[in-house]
Design a protein around this motif. Structure first.
Motif, PDB file in Angstrom:
ATOM      1  N   UNK A   1     -39.147  26.072 -19.305  1.00  0.00           N
ATOM      2  CA  UNK A   1     -38.926  25.446 -18.014  1.00  0.00           C
ATOM      3  C   UNK A   1     -40.244  25.171 -17.295  1.00  0.00           C
ATOM      4  N   UNK A   2     -41.307  25.861 -17.661  1.00  0.00           N
ATOM      5  CA  UNK A   2     -42.592  25.617 -17.005  1.00  0.00           C
ATOM      6  C   UNK A   2     -43.722  26.111 -17.894  1.00  0.00           C
ATOM      7  N   UNK A   3     -44.935  25.760 -17.473  1.00  0.00           N
ATOM      8  CA  UNK A   3     -46.108  26.197 -18.211  1.00  0.00           C
ATOM      9  C   UNK A   3     -46.210  27.725 -18.181  1.00  0.00           C
TER      10      UNK A   3
ATOM     11  N   UNK B   1     -46.352  21.245 -31.173  1.00  0.00           N
ATOM     12  CA  UNK B   1     -45.917  20.320 -30.129  1.00  0.00           C
ATOM     13  C   UNK B   1     -45.772  18.897 -30.661  1.00  0.00           C
ATOM     14  N   UNK B   2     -46.684  18.491 -31.518  1.00  0.00           N
ATOM     15  CA  UNK B   2     -46.614  17.124 -32.044  1.00  0.00           C
ATOM     16  C   UNK B   2     -45.387  16.953 -32.929  1.00  0.00           C
TER      17      UNK B   2
ATOM     18  N   UNK C   1     -47.576  17.896 -20.863  1.00  0.00           N
ATOM     19  CA  UNK C   1     -48.707  17.871 -19.923  1.00  0.00           C
ATOM     20  C   UNK C   1     -49.487  19.181 -19.879  1.00  0.00           C
ATOM     21  N   UNK C   2     -49.123  20.149 -20.703  1.00  0.00           N
ATOM     22  CA  UNK C   2     -49.849  21.424 -20.694  1.00  0.00           C
ATOM     23  C   UNK C   2     -51.057  21.315 -21.621  1.00  0.00           C
TER      24      UNK C   2
ATOM     25  N   UNK D   1     -54.551  17.453 -28.139  1.00  0.00           N
ATOM     26  CA  UNK D   1     -55.279  18.489 -27.394  1.00  0.00           C
ATOM     27  C   UNK D   1     -55.582  18.026 -25.977  1.00  0.00           C
ATOM     28  N   UNK D   2     -55.419  16.736 -25.734  1.00  0.00           N
ATOM     29  CA  UNK D   2     -55.683  16.207 -24.390  1.00  0.00           C
ATOM     30  C   UNK D   2     -57.157  16.280 -24.033  1.00  0.00           C
TER      31      UNK D   2
END
Ligand code: PHE
Length: 456
Positions: free
Chosen positions: A11-13, A69-70, A250-251, A424-425
């Motif tokens: 639900x959140x980071x 994640x990917x 977005x993390x 990795x952003x």
């Protein structure tokens, strides 16, 4: 490329961080780290351990989370999807399976040892250690290990709780459990360190953990420290890869990786600071081995004022830490089974947990009826090892480093630079380049050396 649609995510980071730190912090920190440092003379292991976390473990953790994640699915399907999209051989799916199987196998013995901590919570509450001496504490531990039925029951209780949590799903089960247990764990740990600082030989404890005697560092110590670092941060298998699949886009993976590794290391050091000052204050032996917290500490609890309370807290801490890890060991298999059409989380969790319990009986019997049974006596490396020893060796010394090495090769060499940069952003700047260097050259080489030593 993200295929999480229809899947429940964190639900959140913060929820993810709690879960991932919960996975990392476990028996490895509170049971194994202190005794391994104790046996190997303290500071020497700690310094190698720290170096290994920074140079090898964190870079691979980046890779593991980015694959998860990917891919957005169970480790096996994530690897299959990534192999396809990166134009690599389909057999890379096996890396995902390696992770799922390694996690499952670790769970089989992890639950047995976590069961000891549950047993000890009840023993301590009942005052079993009051005024006890070394022989008495040893007898209690030996008595527990000698009784397979008893061990199997504690193992069942612990596995049952794990199944209950995992069966309820990511947000209702895992997230809820870790948001209660992880903060509690930190509070308990700080109380224990505070106690050790006031009542124990704190200086001796600090010196023992941090005074680095470089002459004690040899190949064997490096080997032990590397294995311990992988196990402790939960890297190299499917656990955090699976958790990564539920991670919001977005993390920042680099940031959370560092937080996870730092928190894990902090807890290991704090556990050492809670345990060694007490061991020294009561004139006990730091090099006791696996029995350090089940035999040595109870002697101290039995003598100290308020020992029943402090001791109960300690074993509760251990049980909490183990549970937030065991759920991450069951989740990879469950996530894969859930991908089969029509298979529901509840029943597959129960089935996977039951299977892990059953296989875990091999570990249960390794401490009593089958203590003399070492199935692979024909091979020098495995001679004299019980089933428990073999499973532990196979997972910690073979599967974890192998999984880690493959993750490093896949993300460092086989994935397109644009894919890893994107996931990795990061910009193609210093952080990325340091990561890429470590994951391409340093991690695989260190791990290859570990293998060469390990298997000879
Ligand atoms: N890191 C956990 C511990 O320290 C064990 C673990 C290993 C959990 C690998 C998940 C994956 O006890």
């Amino acid at each position: 490329m993200q295929q999480t649609s229809g899947r429940e995510g964190w639900s959140s980071r913060l929820a993810f961080l709690f879960a991932a730190i919960g996975s990392a912090v476990g028996l490895g920190n509170i049971w194994k780290f202190p005794y391994v440092t104790g046996v190997n003379g303290g500071g020497a292991v700690v310094i190698v351990y720290l170096g290994c976390v920074i140079l090898v473990v964190i870079p691979i953790l980046f890779g593991e989370l980015l694959i998860g994640r990917r891919g957005g699915q169970s480790p096996a399907n994530s690897m299959a999807a990534l192999a396809r999209s990166e134009g690599r051989h389909a057999s890379w799916e096996l890396l995902g399976w390696l992770g799922i199987i390694a996690a499952f196998l670790i769970l089989t013995f992890y639950s047995v040892i976590a069961g000891w901590s549950l047993a000890y919570v009840f023993k301590t509450i009942r005052g079993a250690f009051e005024g006890i001496d070394a022989a008495g504490a040893g007898a209690i531990f030996d008595g527990l290990l000698a009784d397979p039925f008893n061990l199997a029951m504690w193992h069942a209780l612990f596995m049952g709780i794990t199944v209950f949590v995992v069966g309820r799903g990511i947000q209702q089960g895992l997230e809820r459990a870790v948001t209660i247990m992880l903060p509690s764990l930190f509070v308990i740990l700080l109380i224990l360190v505070g106690y050790a600082a006031i009542k124990g030989e704190f200086r001796l404890g600090v010196d023992f953990l941090f005074a680095t005697d470089f002459s004690k560092i040899d190949a064997n110590v490096v080997l032990i420290a590397v294995g311990q670092a992988f196990f402790s941060v939960s890297v190299g298998i499917g656990a955090l890869m699976t958790y990564g699949a539920y991670l919001p886009k977005n993390v920042s993976i680099p940031r959370v990786s560092c937080v996870i590794a730092a928190a894990d290391t902090l807890v290991a050091v704090l556990a050492g600071l809670a345990i060694f000052p007490i061991v020294f204050a009561y004139g006990l032996e730091p090099g006791e081995g696996p029995g350090l917290i089940f035999v040595t500490l109870p002697i101290a609890f039995g003598q100290m004022p308020g020992g029943t309370f402090i001791g109960t807290l300690f074993f509760l801490l251990l049980a909490f830490a183990a549970l937030t890890s065991s759920i991450s060991l069951l989740e990879p298999a469950v996530s894969r089974l859930e991908e089969k059409r029509g298979w529901k989380r509840g029943p597959v969790t129960a089935a996977a947990g039951a299977a892990a319990w059953l296989v875990g009986l091999g570990t249960v019997f390794s401490f009593n009826d089958w203590a003399g049974f070492s199935p692979l006596d024909g091979f020098p490396t495995f001679a004299g090892k019980t089933i428990f020893d073999l499973v532990e060796y196979l997972t910690s010394n073979v599967m974890l480093p192998l999984g880690g090495m493959m993750i490093a090769i896949f993300t460092g060499w086989l994935m397109a630079k644009s894919s890893t940069l994107d996931e990795l952003g990061l910009k193609d700047g210093l952080v990325y380049q340091v990561w890429r260097f470590l994951v391409r050259f340093v991690s695989p080489v260190v791990l290859a050396l570990v293998f060469a030593f390990n298997l000879t």
